[in-house]
Motif scaffolding. Structure first.
Motif, PDB file in Angstrom:
ATOM      1  N   PHE A 142     -37.394 126.025   1.409  1.00 19.39           N
ATOM      2  CA  PHE A 142     -35.997 125.634   1.216  1.00 19.39           C
ATOM      3  C   PHE A 142     -35.850 124.135   1.437  1.00 19.39           C
ATOM      4  O   PHE A 142     -36.595 123.538   2.228  1.00 19.39           O
ATOM      5  CB  PHE A 142     -35.095 126.358   2.212  1.00 19.39           C
ATOM      6  N   ALA A 143     -34.862 123.548   0.772  1.00 16.94           N
ATOM      7  CA  ALA A 143     -34.571 122.130   0.952  1.00 16.94           C
ATOM      8  C   ALA A 143     -33.066 121.917   0.983  1.00 16.94           C
ATOM      9  O   ALA A 143     -32.361 122.354   0.066  1.00 16.94           O
ATOM     10  CB  ALA A 143     -35.202 121.305  -0.157  1.00 16.94           C
ATOM     11  N   ILE A 144     -32.604 121.243   2.013  1.00 22.95           N
ATOM     12  CA  ILE A 144     -31.182 120.916   2.135  1.00 22.95           C
ATOM     13  C   ILE A 144     -30.989 119.462   1.723  1.00 22.95           C
ATOM     14  O   ILE A 144     -31.819 118.599   2.028  1.00 22.95           O
ATOM     15  CB  ILE A 144     -30.676 121.174   3.571  1.00 22.95           C
ATOM     16  N   SER A 145     -29.905 119.217   1.029  1.00 20.04           N
ATOM     17  CA  SER A 145     -29.587 117.850   0.612  1.00 20.04           C
ATOM     18  C   SER A 145     -28.079 117.707   0.556  1.00 20.04           C
ATOM     19  O   SER A 145     -27.345 118.694   0.649  1.00 20.04           O
ATOM     20  CB  SER A 145     -30.210 117.537  -0.750  1.00 20.04           C
ATOM     21  N   ARG A 146     -27.617 116.476   0.400  1.00 23.44           N
ATOM     22  CA  ARG A 146     -26.176 116.247   0.329  1.00 23.44           C
ATOM     23  C   ARG A 146     -25.880 115.116  -0.641  1.00 23.44           C
ATOM     24  O   ARG A 146     -26.695 114.195  -0.812  1.00 23.44           O
ATOM     25  CB  ARG A 146     -25.600 115.942   1.717  1.00 23.44           C
ATOM     26  N   ASP A 147     -24.712 115.205  -1.241  1.00 24.38           N
ATOM     27  CA  ASP A 147     -24.204 114.160  -2.113  1.00 24.38           C
ATOM     28  C   ASP A 147     -22.834 113.782  -1.558  1.00 24.38           C
ATOM     29  O   ASP A 147     -21.844 114.477  -1.806  1.00 24.38           O
ATOM     30  CB  ASP A 147     -24.109 114.654  -3.554  1.00 24.38           C
ATOM     31  N   ASN A 148     -22.789 112.698  -0.801  1.00 22.05           N
ATOM     32  CA  ASN A 148     -21.534 112.324  -0.139  1.00 22.05           C
ATOM     33  C   ASN A 148     -20.463 111.896  -1.141  1.00 22.05           C
ATOM     34  O   ASN A 148     -19.269 112.034  -0.863  1.00 22.05           O
ATOM     35  CB  ASN A 148     -21.794 111.216   0.876  1.00 22.05           C
ATOM     36  N   ALA A 149     -20.872 111.398  -2.278  1.00 22.84           N
ATOM     37  CA  ALA A 149     -19.894 111.015  -3.300  1.00 22.84           C
ATOM     38  C   ALA A 149     -19.167 112.232  -3.858  1.00 22.84           C
ATOM     39  O   ALA A 149     -18.015 112.140  -4.300  1.00 22.84           O
ATOM     40  CB  ALA A 149     -20.586 110.249  -4.422  1.00 22.84           C
ATOM     41  N   LYS A 150     -19.833 113.386  -3.824  1.00 20.63           N
ATOM     42  CA  LYS A 150     -19.242 114.625  -4.335  1.00 20.63           C
ATOM     43  C   LYS A 150     -18.786 115.554  -3.215  1.00 20.63           C
ATOM     44  O   LYS A 150     -18.337 116.669  -3.482  1.00 20.63           O
ATOM     45  CB  LYS A 150     -20.257 115.353  -5.223  1.00 20.63           C
ATOM     46  N   ASN A 151     -18.923 115.092  -1.963  1.00 18.44           N
ATOM     47  CA  ASN A 151     -18.550 115.935  -0.820  1.00 18.44           C
ATOM     48  C   ASN A 151     -19.221 117.308  -0.898  1.00 18.44           C
ATOM     49  O   ASN A 151     -18.581 118.342  -0.664  1.00 18.44           O
ATOM     50  CB  ASN A 151     -17.033 116.105  -0.736  1.00 18.44           C
ATOM     51  N   THR A 152     -20.484 117.318  -1.216  1.00 11.57           N
ATOM     52  CA  THR A 152     -21.186 118.576  -1.437  1.00 11.57           C
ATOM     53  C   THR A 152     -22.542 118.563  -0.742  1.00 11.57           C
ATOM     54  O   THR A 152     -23.239 117.540  -0.745  1.00 11.57           O
ATOM     55  CB  THR A 152     -21.374 118.832  -2.941  1.00 11.57           C
ATOM     56  N   VAL A 153     -22.892 119.696  -0.168  1.00 11.78           N
ATOM     57  CA  VAL A 153     -24.211 119.901   0.397  1.00 11.78           C
ATOM     58  C   VAL A 153     -24.869 121.044  -0.366  1.00 11.78           C
ATOM     59  O   VAL A 153     -24.191 121.968  -0.817  1.00 11.78           O
ATOM     60  CB  VAL A 153     -24.131 120.186   1.912  1.00 11.78           C
ATOM     61  N   TYR A 154     -26.171 120.947  -0.541  1.00 15.14           N
ATOM     62  CA  TYR A 154     -26.918 121.916  -1.328  1.00 15.14           C
ATOM     63  C   TYR A 154     -28.020 122.568  -0.488  1.00 15.14           C
ATOM     64  O   TYR A 154     -28.517 121.983   0.476  1.00 15.14           O
ATOM     65  CB  TYR A 154     -27.573 121.218  -2.530  1.00 15.14           C
ATOM     66  N   LEU A 155     -28.389 123.755  -0.894  1.00 13.56           N
ATOM     67  CA  LEU A 155     -29.562 124.407  -0.329  1.00 13.56           C
ATOM     68  C   LEU A 155     -30.385 124.926  -1.498  1.00 13.56           C
ATOM     69  O   LEU A 155     -29.989 125.888  -2.163  1.00 13.56           O
ATOM     70  CB  LEU A 155     -29.184 125.554   0.608  1.00 13.56           C
ATOM     71  N   GLU A 156     -31.486 124.264  -1.754  1.00 10.31           N
ATOM     72  CA  GLU A 156     -32.412 124.685  -2.798  1.00 10.31           C
ATOM     73  C   GLU A 156     -33.379 125.684  -2.181  1.00 10.31           C
ATOM     74  O   GLU A 156     -34.073 125.360  -1.207  1.00 10.31           O
ATOM     75  CB  GLU A 156     -33.171 123.476  -3.342  1.00 10.31           C
ATOM     76  N   MET A 157     -33.410 126.887  -2.744  1.00  7.18           N
ATOM     77  CA  MET A 157     -34.239 127.959  -2.182  1.00  7.18           C
ATOM     78  C   MET A 157     -35.296 128.343  -3.199  1.00  7.18           C
ATOM     79  O   MET A 157     -34.964 128.798  -4.293  1.00  7.18           O
ATOM     80  CB  MET A 157     -33.370 129.166  -1.824  1.00  7.18           C
ATOM     81  N   ASN A 158     -36.552 128.159  -2.837  1.00 12.03           N
ATOM     82  CA  ASN A 158     -37.671 128.469  -3.713  1.00 12.03           C
ATOM     83  C   ASN A 158     -38.561 129.523  -3.077  1.00 12.03           C
ATOM     84  O   ASN A 158     -38.488 129.768  -1.875  1.00 12.03           O
ATOM     85  CB  ASN A 158     -38.477 127.194  -3.995  1.00 12.03           C
TER      86      ASN A 158
END
Length: 125
Positions: free
Chosen positions: A67-83
């Protein structure tokens, strides 16, 4: 802060999904953001966290390397990529926001101030 999680669904073992968590508020970049999950009959458990300032990341051992967590502060969004998903990843996944950008006890649910509604992830074998 209001959090809206999305992206859950059904995947086969070995597959991938990407969860998103959209946050309201102007100070999103200051928040530490986490993902937790809760399987039926089990306690809510920590999955991953990303800090609010340096974007440092931490992972539970069960998901490290997959899994990988990331964020895009310009979009106010956090992601969780699950492989490389496994059936034991099946759970409701929650995103959470911590007013502290970084802390040592990041894995404890009680330190998070705001929670999303959860999104179901089901992995079939």
């Amino acid at each position: 802060v209001q959090l809206q999680a999305s992206g859950g669904g059904l995947a086969q073992a070995g597959g991938s999904l990407r969860l998103s968590c959209a946050a309201s508020g102007r100070t999103f970049s200051n928040y530490g953001m986490g993902w937790f999950r809760q399987a039926p009959g089990k306690k809510r458990e920590f999955v991953a966290r990303i800090s609010g300032s340096t974007a440092s990341t931490w992972y539970a051992e069960a998901v490290k390397g997959r899994f990988a967590i990331s964020r895009d502060n310009a979009k106010n969004t956090v992601y969780l990529e699950m492989n490389t998903l496994k059936p034991e990843d099946t759970a409701v996944y929650y995103c959470a926001a911590d007013r502290m950008p970084a802390r040592s006890n990041y894995f404890m649910a009680r330190v998070y101030d705001y929670w999303g509604q959860g999104t179901q992830v089901t992995v079939s074998s």
